[in-house]
Enzyme design. Structure first.
Site, PDB file in Angstrom:
ATOM      1  CG  HIS A   1      -1.946  -1.052   1.236  1.00 51.74           C
ATOM      2  ND1 HIS A   1      -1.925  -2.091   2.145  1.00 51.74           N
ATOM      3  CD2 HIS A   1      -3.039  -1.269   0.460  1.00 51.74           C
ATOM      4  CE1 HIS A   1      -2.962  -2.876   1.935  1.00 51.74           C
ATOM      5  NE2 HIS A   1      -3.653  -2.408   0.918  1.00 51.74           N
TER       6      HIS A   1
ATOM      7  N   GLY B   1      -2.588  -1.797  -7.241  1.00 50.13           N
ATOM      8  CA  GLY B   1      -1.470  -2.696  -7.450  1.00 50.13           C
ATOM      9  C   GLY B   1      -1.761  -3.632  -8.608  1.00 50.13           C
TER      10      GLY B   1
END
Length: 280
Positions: free
Chosen positions: A36, A149
């Site tokens: 993250h 991602g």
């Protein structure tokens, strides 16, 4: 920098008006980790010089199936806020279930045929839940850019740019994930077969698609005999645009995907590669 914390629809609407352009959203389910952080840093780059980074923290029940880990999914908003503060996030949107789903969600986003292959086949309803909540977040936050991602990115046909960030890995090669916290030492050792299999497949890319799958499968077969065993869900070599399996003789850009369980923990991973056309 201490981010503004919005917990309601009214709160995000009011706070959104104070943000600089462009607004860059990083959707998460919390339990923030190094993966993250990589997304937050990419978002900060995109937001320069005058924009703002927004992080959403919401564990979306709609994407969890029966018997999955909704109740035990890690939650630590205070720790998430500390990370967001260190990374210069302007606004954190952390709504409760009643704010995102004030009534039974009768209208959902249909992922189409792609919702029934790979992850969709293994987790029925998963992509419907993900796409529905992402659309809600896009509507509530109103970003110009969203950052995901590569391991988890979803794409919607909306006037929002989608920015992908390469998968972040721990030093041992395992893709970082909030669910890694569930793994025992022995289970983590077993789970390392996933990145090893992907690497083996990538190394075989010069010999064609069959060689890629065979090389990866050998690693996974060995791990199936480990203690505890790795239980394979799927291994697939796909076109990166359509996520359909590549055909025999294929050459060009592809993506190798794997999903498996170590103990009760289900993990996914993937890698891009380029398949060479075998020499005659």
């Amino acid at each position: 920098m201490t981010p503004v914390l919005a917990r309601t629809r009214l709160g995000i609407s009011a706070a959104r008006k104070l943000l600089g352009f462009p607004v860059v959203l990083v959707p998460t389910m919390g339990a923030l980790h190094d993966g993250h952080i990589a997304l937050l840093r990419r978002a900060a780059e995109i937001s320069q010089p005058n924009g703002s980074v927004v992080v959403s923290v919401f564990v979306n029940a709609l994407q969890f199936g029966a018997g999955e880990d909704l109740d035990r999914y890690p939650r630590d908003l205070d720790a998430d806020l500390e990370i967001c503060a260190r990374e210069g996030v302007a606004l954190v949107f952390a709504p409760g279930d009643a704010q995102m789903y004030p009534r039974e969600q009768l209208i959902t986003v249909d992922p189409g045929p792609m919702g029934h292959v790979l992850e969709g086949a293994s987790r029925p309803g998963f992509f419907t839940g993900v796409l529905t909540v992402v659309l809600k977040l896009f509507q509530l936050v109103g970003p110009q850019v969203a950052v995901f991602g590569e391991k988890d990115a979803q794409h919607l046909f909306l006037p929002i740019e989608i920015a992908g960030v390469p998968t972040v890995r721990d030093p041992d090669g395992l893709a970082v994930s909030s669910r890694n916290a569930y793994l025992s030492v022995a289970e983590r050792a077993t789970a390392l077969a996933l990145p090893r299999a992907l690497n083996a497949g990538r190394q075989a890319a010069g010999s064609g698609p069959d060689a890629v799958l065979a090389a990866a499968q050998r690693v996974l077969d060995e791990a199936a005999g480990a203690a505890p065993p790795l239980v394979l869900d799927y291994l697939a070599l796909v076109d990166p645009d359509t996520f359909t399996p590549v055909k025999p003789g294929f050459a060009g850009a592809a993506r190798l995907l794997v999903a498996a369980r170590a103990g009760v923990t289900r993990l996914i991973d993937n890698t891009p590669l380029t398949i060479a056309r075998p020499s005659p």
